[in-house]
Every structure is written in C-alpha cells, then in structure tokens.
Design an enzyme around this catalytic site. Structure first.
Site, PDB file in Angstrom:
ATOM      1  N   CYS A 130      -2.879   8.514  -7.746  1.00 56.22           N
ATOM      2  CA  CYS A 130      -4.045   8.457  -6.871  1.00 56.22           C
ATOM      3  C   CYS A 130      -4.996   9.598  -7.279  1.00 56.22           C
ATOM      4  CB  CYS A 130      -3.601   8.608  -5.416  1.00 56.22           C
ATOM      5  SG  CYS A 130      -4.962   8.312  -4.309  1.00 56.22           S
TER       6      CYS A 130
ATOM      7  N   LYS B 294       0.856  -1.188   0.000  1.00 55.97           N
ATOM      8  CA  LYS B 294       0.000   0.000   0.000  1.00 55.97           C
ATOM      9  C   LYS B 294       0.896   1.244   0.000  1.00 55.97           C
ATOM     10  CE  LYS B 294      -3.864   2.351   0.867  1.00 55.97           C
ATOM     11  NZ  LYS B 294      -4.865   2.519  -0.187  1.00 55.97           N
TER      12      LYS B 294
ATOM     13  N   LYS C 277       3.913   4.902 -11.730  1.00 50.48           N
ATOM     14  CA  LYS C 277       2.525   4.455 -11.934  1.00 50.48           C
ATOM     15  C   LYS C 277       1.661   5.605 -12.461  1.00 50.48           C
ATOM     16  CE  LYS C 277      -1.278   2.009  -9.708  1.00 50.48           C
ATOM     17  NZ  LYS C 277      -1.717   1.275  -8.522  1.00 50.48           N
TER      18      LYS C 277
HETATM   19  C1  LIG Z   1      -9.542   0.180  -2.364  1.00 46.58           C
HETATM   20  C2  LIG Z   1      -8.397   0.520  -3.263  1.00 46.58           C
HETATM   21  C3  LIG Z   1      -7.280   1.172  -2.761  1.00 46.58           C
HETATM   22  C4  LIG Z   1      -6.210   1.490  -3.599  1.00 46.58           C
HETATM   23  N1  LIG Z   1      -5.101   2.099  -3.070  1.00 46.58           N
HETATM   24  C5  LIG Z   1      -4.036   2.362  -3.867  1.00 46.58           C
HETATM   25  C6  LIG Z   1      -2.834   2.897  -3.331  1.00 46.58           C
HETATM   26  O1  LIG Z   1      -2.694   3.118  -2.138  1.00 46.58           O
HETATM   27  N2  LIG Z   1      -1.819   3.169  -4.190  1.00 46.58           N
HETATM   28  C7  LIG Z   1      -1.901   2.918  -5.545  1.00 46.58           C
HETATM   29  O2  LIG Z   1      -0.947   3.165  -6.283  1.00 46.58           O
HETATM   30  N3  LIG Z   1      -3.027   2.380  -6.066  1.00 46.58           N
HETATM   31  C8  LIG Z   1      -4.077   2.099  -5.270  1.00 46.58           C
HETATM   32  N4  LIG Z   1      -5.202   1.526  -5.812  1.00 46.58           N
HETATM   33  C9  LIG Z   1      -5.273   1.295  -7.268  1.00 46.58           C
HETATM   34  C10 LIG Z   1      -4.904  -0.143  -7.657  1.00 46.58           C
HETATM   35  O3  LIG Z   1      -3.569  -0.455  -7.325  1.00 46.58           O
HETATM   36  C11 LIG Z   1      -5.111  -0.371  -9.174  1.00 46.58           C
HETATM   37  O4  LIG Z   1      -4.274   0.505  -9.904  1.00 46.58           O
HETATM   38  C12 LIG Z   1      -6.549  -0.155  -9.623  1.00 46.58           C
HETATM   39  O5  LIG Z   1      -7.467  -0.532  -8.631  1.00 46.58           O
HETATM   40  C13 LIG Z   1      -6.888  -0.949 -10.903  1.00 46.58           C
HETATM   41  O6  LIG Z   1      -6.634  -2.326 -10.765  1.00 46.58           O
HETATM   42  P1  LIG Z   1      -7.745  -3.420 -10.302  1.00 46.58           P
HETATM   43  O7  LIG Z   1      -8.904  -3.318 -11.249  1.00 46.58           O
HETATM   44  O8  LIG Z   1      -7.016  -4.733 -10.356  1.00 46.58           O
HETATM   45  O9  LIG Z   1      -8.118  -3.044  -8.905  1.00 46.58           O
HETATM   46  C14 LIG Z   1      -6.275   1.181  -4.982  1.00 46.58           C
HETATM   47  C15 LIG Z   1      -7.400   0.515  -5.481  1.00 46.58           C
HETATM   48  C16 LIG Z   1      -8.453   0.173  -4.651  1.00 46.58           C
HETATM   49  C17 LIG Z   1      -9.643  -0.546  -5.227  1.00 46.58           C
END
Ligand SMILES: Cc1cc2nc3c(=O)[nH]c(=O)nc-3n(C[C@H](O)[C@H](O)[C@H](O)COP(=O)(O)O)c2cc1C
Length: 374
Positions: free
Chosen positions: A139, A45, A177
C-alpha cells in the site's frame, strides 16, 4: 475443448480471474456477488487487527480520462485499508465460507512491524477458514506513515523477517504482494520467496499525483485544499505491470521453480489476461476494472481468454504460461541478432531472393543463382 480451470498452490480455481484486494472485496455482500458471477477467487479488502486507526477521507479517488472524455484510463486513490472492525471480518470470513464452500477466499492482511501482531492476524483469519493469504507489503499511501505496507515492501530485510513470521504460523498458501515503487522488483520478491512465500502478487498501485486543478491551483484529489500522493491503477499502468510481472516471472523461473505468480495491473479483458499469462502469471487479478465495469465483467473476460486459447489450440492456461518470456533479451543481443541477419543477407548477395522470374537482375545473376541453390 479448452478449459480455464487452474490449480495454484493446491487451490482449485474455475478460472484464473481473481478479484484484487480493494473496494470489490470490501464486505460479505460484494464478495458473495463476485462468487455468484463466477470469479475464480476473491482477495478481500486488506484487514488489520485495529481498524480504529484507519480513517478515510473524501474525495479519495481521482480519474484521468481519455482526450474525448469518454474513457477512464488512469485512476488514483488515497484510500486506506479496510476501516471495518476485525471482529466483523472474522464473522464475515466464516459466513462466506459457509455460503460459498467451493469459493476460493483469500485474506489480504497487513500489520505493524511486530511478530506477535502478524502471528495473531494469521491465526485468527486461518481459524475462520480462509483459503489463503496475501500479505500487503505494498500500500503506497497512508500506511507507510505507520511504517506498514510499501514501507515494509521496499525493505527486503524487513520483508524477509515478516514473511518468516507468517510462514511459521500459516498452514495455507501465502502470496506476498509487491510494491512497484522500487527500482528492482526482483529484490523484495527474492526476499519474500527466500523466506518461504508460496507466491508473489504484483503489482500494487504506482505512486502518483493525478493532476493539478488550473483554476484553484490545488493538486487533486483535493481534501480541504490539500492532498497527498496516491496509488495509480487502471489501464494506464498495464505496460509497467507487464514489465514487472515479466521480471518476477524470470526470477521465479531461474531461482524458485514451482513458486507462483498472481499478476495485477490494468487488466480489463481476457486478452489482457492472456498477455500476463504469456509472461508467466498463474492467475490474473482485477481491481479497478471491476469498479469500472461491474462483477458481471468476468463473463466476457472468460470468453475472450477462451477464444484466444482456442485460436492457438491451448487446452489450459498452463499450456501457454510463460511462453513469451523466451523473447526477452538484452539490447546488446538485439544489436547482434540484427547484425547477424544483415550479414547473412549480404553473404547471400545482398539482393532479393528470386521469388518470381521478374526478380532476376543481370548484375547479380550468379549470386542470385547461388542463393536459389541453397
Ligand atoms: C480504490 C482502490 C483501493 C485499493 N485497496 C487495496 C487494498 O486494500 N489492499 C491491496 O493490497 N491493494 C489495494 N488496491 C490495489 C489493487 O489491488 C491493485 O493492486 C491495483 O489497483 C492495480 O490493479 P488494477 O489496475 O486492476 O486496479 C486498491 C486499489 C484501488 C483502486
């Protein structure tokens, strides 16, 4: 026999499946669980130096279900980065490397627009033995109000300056990212790669409003009756992620050969992963998928990816990485290809090629004979 093992920026992963930054990498307990279940790598995270500025709200998620209500297809979050003290993270990063010396642990970091802060966070994480960095320039909610995250990632000049600071201090691989909330993802990606980033991670969540409650008339997720746009993830975003990963892969291929790409967005199966690798990804991250199906889900995903590889006789993911990029072209070229095919058909008589004796027609007899002669 096919193998899923990949080497990316010198990091050796048993498979290309990486836990994406978010709740699935939110403390040492869950990171350890991920390594035990066999994930190729874990991105923790996102951490920052001063967690006291990070204050989360509840509810912070909103889900979009399929019409039968059985499946979650889209997921919005207004969650911030980690609210755990950085000192605690330093201890857990160290412990994690003691417990899982072969596990690839990547620190996701974010900071304010200050050179000293970025250098400090890089040096302190590095001292804990993490294997790589992912820079959170993406973010989409909360952090941009502090000029961080996507506020940096949508500005190529700032992004390039910050990546330059990081590259001056980092001794381990660095991935930047990207936010999808820009018109051309190639622009910030190019800035990060020009400034020296080893790779790109794409995509973070898409800015969204998950819905409006028709009884209360309040948009959701509703916190004390109010909301703020959040980040959309899960299956529904896969087509957008595929398109953006393709665009970054084309950029890497043409301008930065050798740099790497970690794909993210709606991955839930090994077949999803195969699609992203075919469009140029070296690794594939999963975040919401872990929240929906658990850490054990890596096993079926590995089996599915292996079965795809065996079907096509690919020995390693590198054998098919980027293989489908060649089939993207412009609309004008599609029109030309179709016109060329039609005129070739016409030149060959405009009639069907004779495949069996029943196909012969009296009128086209000479042309049909000619077609068969070529
Ligand atoms: C609840 C939640 C919290 C997230 N927190 C972060 C974070 O702290 N840092 C980050 O770079 N991406 C964060 N993301 C983004 C994910 O790493 C990812 O880029 C995004 O959700 C798309 O991928 P997925 O469809 O597999 O979730 C978060 C996503 C979700 C759903």
């Amino acid at each position: 026999m096919s193998t899923l093992a990949v080497t990316v920026d010198g990091l050796k992963l048993p498979n290309p499946f990486v836990i994406g930054s978010g709740p699935p990498g939110t403390n040492l307990n869950v990171i350890s669980k991920a390594f035990k279940e066999g994930w190729g790598a874990v991105i923790a995270k996102t951490v920052s130096l001063d967690a006291s500025k990070v204050i989360n709200v509840t509810p912070r998620y909103g889900k979009l279900h399929s019409s039968d209500g059985k499946e979650v297809i889209g997921w919005e979050n207004i969650e911030l980065i980690s609210d755990r003290p950085f000192k605690l993270w330093e201890e857990e990063f160290k412990k994690c490397k003691d417990l899982h010396p072969d596990g690839v642990l990547i620190a996701s970091i974010i900071e304010e627009y200050r050179k000293d802060a970025w250098i400090e966070i890089v040096e302190r994480c590095q001292a804990c033995g993490v294997d790589g960095f992912e820079l959170n320039f993406s973010c989409p909610h909360g952090l941009p109000e502090r000029k961080m995250g996507a506020a940096m990632g949508e500005n190529p000049d700032i992004l390039s300056e910050v990546v330059g600071w990081v590259m001056g201090a980092a001794k381990i691989p660095v991935w930047a990212k990207m936010t999808p909330n820009v018109t051309h993802i190639e622009d910030p990606s190019r800035a990060a790669l020009k400034a020296g980033a080893n790779g790109i991670s794409a995509i973070n969540t898409i800015r969204s409003v998950i819905g409006v409650n028709l009884d209360t008339l309040r948009p959701e997720p509703s916190v004390e009756g109010y909301t703020t746009p959040g980040g959309y993830s899960s299956r529904a975003i896969k087509p957008i992620a595929l398109r953006m990963v393709m665009e970054v892969a084309q950029l890497i291929r043409s301008e930065f050969p050798g740099r790497t790409l970690s794909a993210i967005g709606g991955v839930e199966s090994g077949f999803d992963a195969a699609e992203f690798i075919l469009l140029g990804a070296d690794t594939v991250q999963v975040c919401t998928g872990v929240m929906k199906f658990g850490y054990e889900h890596v096993k079926p995903m590995c089996d599915q990816l292996l079965s795809f590889m065996e079907k096509h006789k690919f020995e390693t993911p590198a054998d098919f990485k980027g293989r489908s990029l060649q089939y993207f072209t412009t609309h004008a070229d599609l029109v030309k290809r179709q016109a060329d095919r039609k005129s070739a058909q016409k030149a060959s008589g405009g009639s069907k090629v004779v495949k069996s004796d029943a196909d012969w027609t009296g009128g086209d007899f000479v042309k049909q004979s000619d077609t068969l002669a070529r």
